[in-house]
Design an enzyme around this catalytic site. Structure first.
Site, PDB file in Angstrom:
ATOM      1  N   HIS A  68       2.176  94.048 -15.030  1.00 20.97           N
ATOM      2  CA  HIS A  68       1.929  92.626 -15.280  1.00 20.97           C
ATOM      3  C   HIS A  68       0.633  92.422 -16.071  1.00 20.97           C
ATOM      4  CE1 HIS A  68       2.480  88.396 -13.362  1.00 20.97           C
ATOM      5  NE2 HIS A  68       1.830  88.286 -14.497  1.00 20.97           N
ATOM      6  N   HIS A  70      -1.031  90.340 -19.531  1.00 20.84           N
ATOM      7  CA  HIS A  70      -0.873  89.373 -20.619  1.00 20.84           C
ATOM      8  C   HIS A  70      -1.739  89.848 -21.791  1.00 20.84           C
ATOM      9  CE1 HIS A  70       1.332  86.454 -18.169  1.00 20.84           C
ATOM     10  NE2 HIS A  70       0.526  86.815 -17.184  1.00 20.84           N
ATOM     11  N   ASP A 315      -2.008  91.198 -13.413  1.00 24.51           N
ATOM     12  CA  ASP A 315      -1.918  89.828 -13.944  1.00 24.51           C
ATOM     13  C   ASP A 315      -3.130  89.538 -14.839  1.00 24.51           C
ATOM     14  OD1 ASP A 315      -0.977  87.328 -14.571  1.00 24.51           O
ATOM     15  OD2 ASP A 315      -1.230  86.476 -12.567  1.00 24.51           O
TER      16      ASP A 315
HETATM   17 ZN    ZN Z   1       2.739  84.532 -12.831  1.00 27.31          ZN
END
Ligand code: ZN
Length: 441
Positions: A68, A70, A315
Site C-alpha cells: 500500500h 501512494h 499507506d
Molecule cells: Zn485507504
C-alpha cells in the site's frame, strides 16, 4: 539515464560477501551474493574478488514488500514521483511496493498501469507493482478493465479503489467474482461513506471535546463484516486495507476461523499513534482511517502478533506543503511511511517482545508477497533464491528529521521522534540499492 543504467549493469556483475550478519536474528553467518542470487549461506565463506561487507551485529531480512504505497505519479509529481518514492522505499528496506491506483489519471486501464510499471523499471530501485482500480475513475459505479490490467505487462493482481470504499454491495460482489478468476485480490478501503460524511478524526470523547466531526469505528467494521460474508459466499480472496479498530480485529478473527480467504494489513502509524495526536490540531496527524484509541492500538499490535492481521503496509501518502500545512479541516488526510516503517515495527513489536525477527520478516515480506502474488520476493534467505534483502542495525537509534527524507514530501508524523533501527544496506536482485544508508541512484 544511460549512465545510471550502465552503472546498474556494472554493479549487477559484482559479487558481494556479506560477513557476520544474523539471518532473521539467528546465529551469525556469511552470505555470498552472486549473479543476482544468494549463492551460499554459511560460516567462514570466502570468495576471492568479492566485495566484502562487514555486517557484524546487523540483522538480515528478506527485502520488505509494501502492499500500500501512494507514489502520486502520474498527476501529482510535486508530491512524489515513482522515482522519489522508490528511493524512499529502498532506504526503508523495501524491494517491492504496490503503487495505489488513485493517481491522475486513475490507474483503471492497461495503459496507465503499464506506464507506472515502466517508470518503476526505469527508476530501478524497487519493483513497482501497480494496483489496478476496481471501478472506473474510482467512482464506484462500474467495474474497470480488470482483465486487461491483469493481462498487461504490469500483471496486476491487486485491485483497489483505495481512498474510496467500494460501498455498493452488489458491485463489490461482482468485483470479487471477476478478481477470483484472475487469481487476484480486492483490497478494500473499508469505510461506509454514509457514516463518515464530514469526518475529521476518530469519533469518541476527544472528537466531541475538540469539536471535530467523528469517524466512527462502526463505519470500518460494518464494511469488513459485510465483505467477509461476501468473500465467503463467492469463495474469493479479500484483503482489508489499513485496519484501525479493535472491533475489526475481532471480525477478522471470526472470518478466518470460518475459513474465509481474508487477509488484512495495519499501518505503522496505527501501531504507534493515537487520537491524542489531534489535540494540537497539527494536520500532519490527519489520516484516513483516523488514529484511534490506546485500546485499538493494543488490539492491532496483538492482532498482528497473532497473525489475524497478516501484514504491515505503509499507506505512504505524500502530500505537497499547500495540501498539508493548512488548517485541520481543509488538510488532505495521509502521512509518509516508507522510510520509518521498519523502525516503527521494531519499536512497537520487536522491542515490546510481541514479534521476533522471523515474525517481522513474515509480516513485512513473506505474507505481503504472497498476498500480491509476487514471484521472487518474500523468499527464504537460502542458496538459489533471488538476493532481495536488507541489513538492519537494530540498536541504532535516531531522531527523525523530515528535511533528510528522500520522499519529495515532508509530512512525516514521526518528525522529532527518536526511533530504533537503521537500514544500512538494501539489495534488489543482488544489486545494492542502498549502501551504508545511502541510496545508490
Ligand atoms: Zn485507504
Amino acid at each position: 539515464m544511460s549512465e545510471l543504467a550502465s552503472s546498474g549493469r556494472q554493479q549487477s556483475r559484482m559479487t558481494y560477501l556479506i560477513t557476520g550478519a544474523r539471518p532473521c536474528g539467528e546465529d551469525a553467518a556469511d552470505i555470498l551474493v552472486e549473479d543476482g542470487r544468494i549463492a551460499a549461506v554459511g560460516e567462514g565463506l570466502s570468495a576471492p574478488g568479492a566485495e566484502v561487507l562487514d555486517a557484524a551485529g546487523l540483522v538480515v531480512l528478506p527485502g520488505l514488500v509494501d502492499l500500500h504505497t501512494h507514489l502520486r505519479e502520474p498527476g501529482r509529481e510535486d508530491a512524489e514521483t515513482v522515482e522519489t518514492g522508490s528511493r524512499a522505499a529502498a532506504l526503508g528496506g523495501y524491494t517491492a511496493v504496490h503503487a495505489m491506483a488513485n493517481t491522475d489519471p486513475v490507474a483503471d486501464t492497461a495503459g496507465v498501469v503499464e506506464q507506472v510499471w515502466r517508470l518503476g523499471e526505469q527508476a530501478g530501485l524497487v519493483d513497482v507493482v501497480p494496483v489496478g482500480a476496481v471501478t472506473v475513475g474510482l467512482r464506484g459505479d462500474r467495474l474497470a478493465e480488470l482483465g486487461a490490467m491483469a493481462d498487461s505487462a504490469a500483471r496486476v493482481r491487486v485491485f483497489s479503489d483505495d481512498g474510496h470504499c467500494v460501498s455498493d454491495p452488489a458491485l463489490m460482489r461482482r468485483a470479487l467474482e471477476y478478481v477470483k478468476a484472475l487469481d487476484g485480490v480486492v483490497a478494500q478501503h473499508a469505510e461506509e461513506p454514509r457514516l463518515t460524511v464530514g469526518a475529521q478524526m476518530h469519533e469518541g470523547d476527544r472528537s466531541a471535546r475538540l469539536g471535530l466531526t467523528g469517524w466512527p469505528a462502526a463505519a470500518e467494521e460494518a464494511i469488513i463484516a459485510r465483505d467477509v460474508l461476501l468473500a465467503g459466499h463467492v469463495g474469493a480472496r479479500l484483503h482489508v486495507c489499513h485496519v484501525s479498530t479493535a472491533g475489526s480485529v475481532e471480525i477478522l478473527r471470526w472470518a478466518k476461523s470460518r475459513g474465509v480467504q481474508v487477509t488484512a494489513e495495519v499501518t505503522p502509524h496505527h501501531l504507534l499513534l493515537t487520537d491524542e495526536c489531534a489535540e494540537g490540531y497539527d494536520p500532519v496527524f490527519k489520516v484516513n482511517p483516523p488514529l484511534r484509541t490506546d485500546a485499538d492500538v493494543e488490539a492491532l499490535r496483538a492482532g498482528l502478533a497473532e497473525g489475524v492481521i497478516d501484514a504491515v503496509a505503509t499507506d505512504h501518502a505524500p502530500h505537497a506543503v499547500e495540501d498539508k500545512e493548512t488548517e485541520w479541516a481543509s488538510a488532505r488526510p495521509g502521512m509518509l511511511g516508507l522510510e520509518q516503517a521498519l523502525s516503527v515495527v521494531v519499536a512497537t513489536m520487536v522491542e515490546t517482545g510481541l514479534l521476533d525477527w522471523r515474525g517481522v520478516a513474515d509480516r513485512m515480506s513473506v505474507r505481503p508477497a504472497a498476498i500480491g502474488r509476487l514471484d521472487g520476493h518474500g523468499r527464504p534467505l537460502a542458496p538459489g533464491e533471488p538476493a532481495n534483502l536488507l541489513l538492519l542495525d537494530p540498536g541504532r537509534r535516531a531522531v527523525v528529521d523530515p528535511a533528510a527524507l528522500a520522499s519529495r514530501s515532508r509530512n512525516s508524523p514521526y518528525a522529532g521522534r527518536e526511533l530504533p533501527g537503521r537500514v544500512v544496506h538494501t539489495f534488489l536482485r543482488g544489486v545494492p540499492t542502498v549502501l551504508d544508508g545511502k541510496a545508490q541512484r
